[in-house]
Design an enzyme around this catalytic site. Structure first.
Site, short mmCIF file in Angstrom:
data_model
loop_
_atom_site.label_atom_id
_atom_site.label_comp_id
_atom_site.label_asym_id
_atom_site.label_seq_id
_atom_site.Cartn_x
_atom_site.Cartn_y
_atom_site.Cartn_z
N GLY A 146 0.85 -1.23 -0.15
CA GLY A 146 0.07 0.04 0.12
C GLY A 146 0.69 1.18 0.00
O GLY A 146 1.64 1.26 0.71
N ARG A 170 1.35 -5.17 -5.06
CA ARG A 170 1.41 -6.38 -4.16
C ARG A 170 1.82 -7.57 -5.03
O ARG A 170 0.77 -8.12 -5.68
CB ARG A 170 0.14 -6.49 -3.33
CG ARG A 170 -0.23 -5.48 -2.33
CD ARG A 170 -1.35 -5.78 -1.50
NE ARG A 170 -2.27 -4.51 -0.94
CZ ARG A 170 -1.63 -3.81 0.10
NH1 ARG A 170 -0.51 -4.07 0.54
NH2 ARG A 170 -2.22 -2.81 0.60
N ASP A 203 4.73 -4.42 6.43
CA ASP A 203 4.90 -5.56 6.95
C ASP A 203 5.31 -6.60 5.83
O ASP A 203 6.21 -7.19 5.79
CB ASP A 203 3.42 -5.98 7.72
CG ASP A 203 3.51 -7.53 8.54
OD1 ASP A 203 4.85 -7.37 9.16
OD2 ASP A 203 2.54 -8.00 8.93
N THR A 206 3.83 2.86 5.97
CA THR A 206 2.56 2.33 6.09
C THR A 206 1.63 3.33 6.87
O THR A 206 2.05 3.82 8.11
CB THR A 206 2.28 0.88 6.55
OG1 THR A 206 0.95 0.68 6.91
CG2 THR A 206 3.14 0.77 7.97
N ASP A 255 -0.65 2.35 8.58
CA ASP A 255 -1.26 1.48 9.77
C ASP A 255 -0.31 1.72 11.06
O ASP A 255 -0.87 1.43 12.19
CB ASP A 255 -1.26 0.07 9.26
CG ASP A 255 -2.13 -0.17 8.22
OD1 ASP A 255 -2.74 0.61 7.93
OD2 ASP A 255 -1.81 -1.27 7.50
N ASP A 280 2.16 -0.14 12.14
CA ASP A 280 2.03 -1.43 12.90
C ASP A 280 3.19 -2.15 12.83
O ASP A 280 3.27 -3.19 12.95
CB ASP A 280 0.83 -2.14 12.24
CG ASP A 280 0.96 -2.49 10.95
OD1 ASP A 280 1.92 -1.84 9.98
OD2 ASP A 280 0.32 -3.52 10.40
N ARG A 335 -5.86 -2.24 8.95
CA ARG A 335 -5.52 -3.69 8.84
C ARG A 335 -6.03 -4.34 10.35
O ARG A 335 -6.97 -4.04 10.70
CB ARG A 335 -4.29 -4.31 8.59
CG ARG A 335 -4.28 -5.26 7.51
CD ARG A 335 -3.01 -5.62 7.00
NE ARG A 335 -2.34 -4.79 5.85
CZ ARG A 335 -2.85 -5.37 4.45
NH1 ARG A 335 -3.34 -6.20 4.46
NH2 ARG A 335 -2.51 -4.40 3.44
O1 F6P Z 1 -1.74 -1.33 5.01
C1 F6P Z 1 -2.32 -0.21 4.27
C2 F6P Z 1 -3.67 -0.31 4.14
O2 F6P Z 1 -4.47 0.85 3.49
C3 F6P Z 1 -4.70 -1.20 5.29
O3 F6P Z 1 -5.01 0.03 6.18
C4 F6P Z 1 -5.64 -1.53 4.56
O4 F6P Z 1 -6.54 -2.61 5.19
C5 F6P Z 1 -5.25 -1.92 3.14
O5 F6P Z 1 -3.91 -1.48 3.11
C6 F6P Z 1 -6.08 -1.86 2.06
O6 F6P Z 1 -5.53 -2.39 0.86
P1 F6P Z 1 -5.96 -2.38 -0.55
O7 F6P Z 1 -5.67 -0.89 -1.09
O8 F6P Z 1 -5.09 -3.50 -1.40
O9 F6P Z 1 -7.46 -2.82 -0.74
#
Ligand code: F6P
Length: 323
Positions: free
Chosen positions: A11, A72, A103, A126, A128, A130, A172
């Site tokens: 992300g 990803r 992560d 990130t 998050d 985390d 997340r």
């Molecule tokens: O890790 C960053 C994040 O934005 C999380 O907070 C969220 O759950 C996830 O990525 C969403 O991912 P995507 O943009 O692939 O749907």
């Protein structure tokens, strides 16, 4: 060390560009070329690698997202994919790599570094926040600000119509982003996965709050397990008579936008420090920030240990958000 590579993976987070800029310019200061890998690990596998000149990162410090694009990568999970990636790095005479991501991206970096004995440094990026071992990751401060600005607006409607608003925040499995955003926006109730609440607890707490205050903001971390927000809203409506409930999922607006000054400063420090360290021969580490100073964390610890949220913030919020 003559040639280094940088990629952004997973992300995107606001401040990634400021970090890329710091890497390219710091490397240039040491007469090292930086190669930009487009589309994260997928780009590495597909040899989507080209030199990134110091002038090419001009006017990017204030731009959200990532100029290197992100992905990803499924293929990087396989040994075959990683082997291709390694061959491309060798072909381009690249002797080290800086990985910007969360992560999953740092896990990829650790596996790759171990497998090919390749010089690798990770930088936590990130929203998050985390990642173990660092006080902050790049993008968190901006996302928190975006959330607070959004909740401030929602609060106007909540107050005018005396509504209970559930606002779902990203993060997340972690409640870090929700917790700090909740405190900063004066939320009456903050629900995060780390603080186990049953549905009965939630309803009882809400009833108490709603006795005095008709307009209520509930900050709800996406990692909470109360079913859908539709179901949760219905439960609340059924349990609290005359309640007027709405929910709002903030979604990807939380990931975008102009990086805040503090994210830009953090990105600049970590980007600079990554070059400083990798050129000293440091590898398999993440550069984080602790008490406003850059620190090195074993990549293994960063990806395997859990960053704790400060649950005392929930207690503080419980006291100061109601009367
Ligand atoms: O890790 C960053 C994040 O934005 C999380 O907070 C969220 O759950 C996830 O990525 C969403 O991912 P995507 O943009 O692939 O749907």
């Amino acid at each position: 060390m003559k040639n280094l590579a940088v990629l952004t993976s997973g992300g995107d987070s606001p401040g990634m560009n400021a970090c890329i800029r710091a890497i390219v310019r710091s490397a240039n200061h040491k007469n090292i070329n930086t190669f930009g890998i487009q589309y994260g690990y997928d780009g590495l596998i597909n040899n989507n690698i080209k030199i990134l000149l110091p002038e090419e990162v001009s006017n990017t410090i204030h731009i959200g997202g990532t100029i290197l694009k992100s992905a990803r990568s499924e293929e990087f999970y396989s040994k075959k994919g990683r082997e291709k990636a390694y061959q491309n790095l060798k072909m381009n005479n690249i002797d080290g790599m800086i990985v910007l991501g969360g992560d999953g991206s740092l896990t990829g970096a650790k596996i790759f570094g171990d497998e090919f004995k390749f010089n690798i440094i990770g930088i936590p990026c990130t929203i998050d926040n985390d990642i173990y071992g660092t006080d902050y990751s790049i993008g968190f401060a901006t996302a928190r600000e975006t959330i607070v600005n959004s909740i401030d607006k929602i609060r106007d409607t909540a107050a005018s119509h005396e509504r209970i608003f559930i606002v779902e925040v990203m993060g997340r499995e972690s409640g870090y982003l929700a917790l700090e955003s909740g405190v900063a926006s004066g939320a009456e109730l903050i629900l995060i996965p780390e603080n186990k609440n049953s549905m009965t607890d939630v309803i009882n707490k809400l009833k108490k709050i709603n006795n005095k205050k008709k307009s209520v903001i509930i900050v709800y971390a996406e990692g909470c397990k109360f079913g859908s927000l539709n179901e949760l809203s219905k439960k609340i409506k059924d349990s609290i008579s005359n309640s007027n409930v709405r929910f709002s999922i903030l979604g990807h607006i939380q990931r975008g936008g102009i990086p805040s000054p503090s994210d830009r400063v953090l990105a600049s420090i970590l980007g600079y420090e990554s070059i400083n360290q990798i050129t000293k021969g440091i590898t398999n580490k993440m550069i984080g920030i602790k008490n406003q100073k850059p620190i090195l964390i074993n990549l293994n610890d960063a990806i395997s240990k859990k960053k704790k949220v400060d649950l005392s913030l929930i207690d503080i919020s419980n006291i100061i958000s109601k009367y």
